[in-house]
Design a protein around this motif. Sequence first.
Motif, PDB file in Angstrom:
ATOM      1  N   GLU A  94       0.953  -1.056  -0.078  1.00 38.92           N
ATOM      2  CA  GLU A  94       0.144  -0.049  -0.100  1.00 38.92           C
ATOM      3  C   GLU A  94       0.684   1.278  -0.226  1.00 38.92           C
ATOM      4  OE1 GLU A  94      -3.559   2.083   2.702  1.00 38.92           O
ATOM      5  OE2 GLU A  94      -2.649  -0.095   3.060  1.00 38.92           O
ATOM      6  N   SER A  95       2.002   1.295   0.555  1.00 40.24           N
ATOM      7  CA  SER A  95       2.837   2.526   0.630  1.00 40.24           C
ATOM      8  C   SER A  95       3.619   2.599  -0.571  1.00 40.24           C
ATOM      9  CB  SER A  95       4.047   2.146   1.833  1.00 40.24           C
ATOM     10  OG  SER A  95       4.982   1.263   1.065  1.00 40.24           O
ATOM     11  N   GLU A  96       3.398   2.105  -1.501  1.00 37.32           N
ATOM     12  CA  GLU A  96       3.902   2.314  -2.924  1.00 37.32           C
ATOM     13  C   GLU A  96       3.469   3.413  -3.609  1.00 37.32           C
ATOM     14  OE1 GLU A  96       6.839   0.940  -4.777  1.00 37.32           O
ATOM     15  OE2 GLU A  96       7.277   0.068  -2.808  1.00 37.32           O
ATOM     16  N   ARG A  97       1.987   3.652  -3.114  1.00 35.36           N
ATOM     17  CA  ARG A  97       1.582   4.852  -3.734  1.00 35.36           C
ATOM     18  C   ARG A  97       2.183   6.068  -3.265  1.00 35.36           C
ATOM     19  NH1 ARG A  97      -2.526   6.546  -0.062  1.00 35.36           N
ATOM     20  NH2 ARG A  97      -3.047   4.812   1.333  1.00 35.36           N
ATOM     21  N   MET A  98       2.993   6.083  -1.974  1.00 30.16           N
ATOM     22  CA  MET A  98       3.472   7.201  -1.071  1.00 30.16           C
ATOM     23  C   MET A  98       4.889   7.659  -1.689  1.00 30.16           C
ATOM     24  SD  MET A  98       1.781   6.400   2.397  1.00 30.16           S
ATOM     25  CE  MET A  98       0.205   5.697   2.435  1.00 30.16           C
ATOM     26  N   ARG A  99       5.333   6.690  -2.632  1.00 30.09           N
ATOM     27  CA  ARG A  99       7.053   6.458  -2.951  1.00 30.09           C
ATOM     28  C   ARG A  99       7.509   7.918  -2.950  1.00 30.09           C
ATOM     29  NH1 ARG A  99      11.016   3.449  -3.767  1.00 30.09           N
ATOM     30  NH2 ARG A  99       9.810   1.440  -3.422  1.00 30.09           N
ATOM     31  N   GLN A 100       6.586   8.924  -3.663  1.00 25.32           N
ATOM     32  CA  GLN A 100       7.134  10.046  -4.071  1.00 25.32           C
ATOM     33  C   GLN A 100       7.294  11.202  -2.819  1.00 25.32           C
ATOM     34  OE1 GLN A 100       8.212  10.912  -7.058  1.00 25.32           O
ATOM     35  NE2 GLN A 100       7.703   8.668  -7.392  1.00 25.32           N
ATOM     36  N   ASP A 101       6.774  10.518  -1.692  1.00 25.02           N
ATOM     37  CA  ASP A 101       6.776  11.268  -0.489  1.00 25.02           C
ATOM     38  C   ASP A 101       7.692  10.408   0.550  1.00 25.02           C
ATOM     39  OD1 ASP A 101       6.682  12.816   2.084  1.00 25.02           O
ATOM     40  OD2 ASP A 101       4.478  13.153   1.437  1.00 25.02           O
ATOM     41  N   PRO A 102       8.939  10.131   0.579  1.00 21.73           N
ATOM     42  CA  PRO A 102       9.384   9.208   1.439  1.00 21.73           C
ATOM     43  C   PRO A 102       9.257   9.483   3.064  1.00 21.73           C
ATOM     44  CG  PRO A 102      10.924   9.953  -0.063  1.00 21.73           C
ATOM     45  CD  PRO A 102       9.707  10.737  -0.281  1.00 21.73           C
ATOM     46  N   ILE A 103       9.051  10.520   3.423  1.00 17.60           N
ATOM     47  CA  ILE A 103       8.795  10.793   4.899  1.00 17.60           C
ATOM     48  C   ILE A 103       7.340  10.155   5.187  1.00 17.60           C
ATOM     49  CG2 ILE A 103       8.546  12.370   6.619  1.00 17.60           C
ATOM     50  CD1 ILE A 103      10.813  14.018   5.492  1.00 17.60           C
ATOM     51  N   ARG A 104       6.444  10.703   4.337  1.00 18.58           N
ATOM     52  CA  ARG A 104       4.955  10.234   4.690  1.00 18.58           C
ATOM     53  C   ARG A 104       5.125   8.595   4.725  1.00 18.58           C
ATOM     54  NH1 ARG A 104      -0.120  10.489   0.580  1.00 18.58           N
ATOM     55  NH2 ARG A 104      -1.700   9.593   1.904  1.00 18.58           N
ATOM     56  N   ARG A 105       5.798   8.133   3.751  1.00 14.13           N
ATOM     57  CA  ARG A 105       5.479   6.597   3.279  1.00 14.13           C
ATOM     58  C   ARG A 105       6.183   5.831   4.479  1.00 14.13           C
ATOM     59  NH1 ARG A 105       9.475   3.015  -0.482  1.00 14.13           N
ATOM     60  NH2 ARG A 105       8.195   1.039  -0.363  1.00 14.13           N
ATOM     61  N   VAL A 106       7.507   6.406   4.952  1.00 17.39           N
ATOM     62  CA  VAL A 106       7.934   5.707   6.187  1.00 17.39           C
ATOM     63  C   VAL A 106       7.210   5.947   7.461  1.00 17.39           C
ATOM     64  CG1 VAL A 106       9.542   7.521   7.064  1.00 17.39           C
ATOM     65  CG2 VAL A 106      10.235   5.142   7.299  1.00 17.39           C
ATOM     66  N   GLU A 107       6.319   7.144   7.672  1.00 18.27           N
ATOM     67  CA  GLU A 107       5.470   7.084   8.895  1.00 18.27           C
ATOM     68  C   GLU A 107       4.293   6.164   8.792  1.00 18.27           C
ATOM     69  OE1 GLU A 107       4.911  11.481   8.867  1.00 18.27           O
ATOM     70  OE2 GLU A 107       6.674  11.769   9.999  1.00 18.27           O
ATOM     71  N   PHE A 108       4.010   6.077   7.558  1.00 15.22           N
ATOM     72  CA  PHE A 108       2.625   5.088   7.362  1.00 15.22           C
ATOM     73  C   PHE A 108       3.078   3.824   7.742  1.00 15.22           C
ATOM     74  CE2 PHE A 108       0.928   1.891   4.537  1.00 15.22           C
ATOM     75  CZ  PHE A 108      -0.541   2.106   4.828  1.00 15.22           C
ATOM     76  N   LEU A 109       4.414   3.240   7.180  1.00 19.28           N
ATOM     77  CA  LEU A 109       5.026   2.004   7.474  1.00 19.28           C
ATOM     78  C   LEU A 109       5.240   1.760   9.046  1.00 19.28           C
ATOM     79  CD1 LEU A 109       7.253   1.565   4.425  1.00 19.28           C
ATOM     80  CD2 LEU A 109       5.187   0.164   4.950  1.00 19.28           C
ATOM     81  N   GLU A 110       5.685   2.949   9.824  1.00 18.60           N
ATOM     82  CA  GLU A 110       5.874   2.779  11.149  1.00 18.60           C
ATOM     83  C   GLU A 110       4.453   2.690  11.839  1.00 18.60           C
ATOM     84  OE1 GLU A 110       9.900   5.401  11.586  1.00 18.60           O
ATOM     85  OE2 GLU A 110       7.825   6.328  11.841  1.00 18.60           O
ATOM     86  N   GLU A 111       3.419   3.310  11.199  1.00 21.55           N
ATOM     87  CA  GLU A 111       2.181   3.204  11.942  1.00 21.55           C
ATOM     88  C   GLU A 111       1.467   1.604  11.606  1.00 21.55           C
ATOM     89  OE1 GLU A 111      -0.177   6.074   9.837  1.00 21.55           O
ATOM     90  OE2 GLU A 111       0.653   7.728  11.045  1.00 21.55           O
ATOM     91  N   ARG A 112       1.821   1.158  10.683  1.00 21.79           N
ATOM     92  CA  ARG A 112       1.177  -0.335  10.175  1.00 21.79           C
ATOM     93  C   ARG A 112       1.960  -1.147  11.249  1.00 21.79           C
ATOM     94  NH1 ARG A 112      -1.568  -1.383   5.780  1.00 21.79           N
ATOM     95  NH2 ARG A 112      -1.859  -3.432   6.907  1.00 21.79           N
ATOM     96  N   PHE A 113       3.437  -0.964  11.317  1.00 23.64           N
ATOM     97  CA  PHE A 113       4.172  -1.776  12.274  1.00 23.64           C
ATOM     98  C   PHE A 113       3.807  -1.922  13.720  1.00 23.64           C
ATOM     99  CE2 PHE A 113       9.019  -2.721  13.235  1.00 23.64           C
ATOM    100  CZ  PHE A 113       8.706  -3.893  13.485  1.00 23.64           C
ATOM    101  N   ALA A 114       3.445  -0.681  14.259  1.00 24.50           N
ATOM    102  CA  ALA A 114       3.059  -0.393  15.583  1.00 24.50           C
ATOM    103  C   ALA A 114       1.560  -1.251  15.719  1.00 24.50           C
ATOM    104  CB  ALA A 114       2.853   0.744  15.914  1.00 24.50           C
ATOM    105  N   GLU A 115       0.782  -1.112  14.693  1.00 24.30           N
ATOM    106  CA  GLU A 115      -0.605  -1.677  14.454  1.00 24.30           C
ATOM    107  C   GLU A 115      -0.474  -3.209  14.634  1.00 24.30           C
ATOM    108  OE1 GLU A 115      -2.658  -0.227  11.155  1.00 24.30           O
ATOM    109  OE2 GLU A 115      -2.874   1.843  12.089  1.00 24.30           O
ATOM    110  N   ASP A 116       0.501  -3.576  14.011  1.00 23.34           N
ATOM    111  CA  ASP A 116       0.794  -5.176  13.898  1.00 23.34           C
ATOM    112  C   ASP A 116       1.452  -5.696  15.332  1.00 23.34           C
ATOM    113  OD1 ASP A 116       0.654  -7.489  12.029  1.00 23.34           O
ATOM    114  OD2 ASP A 116       2.688  -7.471  12.121  1.00 23.34           O
ATOM    115  N   ILE A 117       2.251  -5.041  15.726  1.00 23.25           N
ATOM    116  CA  ILE A 117       2.581  -5.374  17.015  1.00 23.25           C
ATOM    117  C   ILE A 117       1.500  -5.436  18.222  1.00 23.25           C
ATOM    118  CG2 ILE A 117       4.351  -4.942  18.669  1.00 23.25           C
ATOM    119  CD1 ILE A 117       5.483  -6.515  16.000  1.00 23.25           C
TER     120      ILE A 117
END
Length: 232
Positions: A94-117
């Motif tokens: 899902e984060s691939e659509r944010m590739r042009q905004d790396p900071i938003r993308r990495v924050e999104f992945l951190e959110e999903r990481f936190a949710e998964d844990i």
Amino acid sequence: MARLYLFAEGQTEQTFADILIKPQLARHDVFMNRPRLIAHARKKGQVHRGGGRNYAPMKNDILRSLKEDSNSDVFFTTMIDLYAIHPDFPGLAESERMRQDPIRRVEFLEERFAEDIGDRRFIPYIQLHEYEAYLFSDPTCFEYLDAGRTKEIEALRAIASQYQTPELINDGQQTAPSKRIIAQFPDYGKAKSIFGPLLAEQIGLHVIRNKCSHFDKWLSRLESLNEKGVSS
């Protein structure tokens, strides 16, 4: 007082966290245990650590640690790279659509990481795009390796000047921060885990924080654990 466990992707991050981050957090009454390498596999009951990015072993490693120490004053965090992150990482497709905004993308992945844990004491951090981005905060640090390599240092300075922050230096197989450094200083690639932390120490944590906003935001959050707990 708050306590912290940090899971590092490799020995470079492990040493960096131990010699730069640990004393900084102690000034804020946040006491970090010796950083540990995160698991990348489990075979025949034995956990293998460091150097891998497989998500399931990382997740299981974190969950085991959360269960082993369930106190409310202990927190857990990570230092893993966005570069070459494993395809099974939560939210990656899902984060691939944010590739042009790396900071938003990495924050999104951190959110999903936190949710998964699924534990409020877990504070994920993913490096943009890898550890070596920090070293572009001040490429003159490479004088530590060879003060006579002014041409190579200027080449790194020219790269850094093209980006608003070193964290935006991209994740191409030949253009990631570490690849660009090794192209100018091949010896760095032979001993990254030794040179990486030493060069960061030459730069200084305050300079890295000033240049790398995503890193600074994470470290500020860790510094506040003793005051505000895990709130962001």
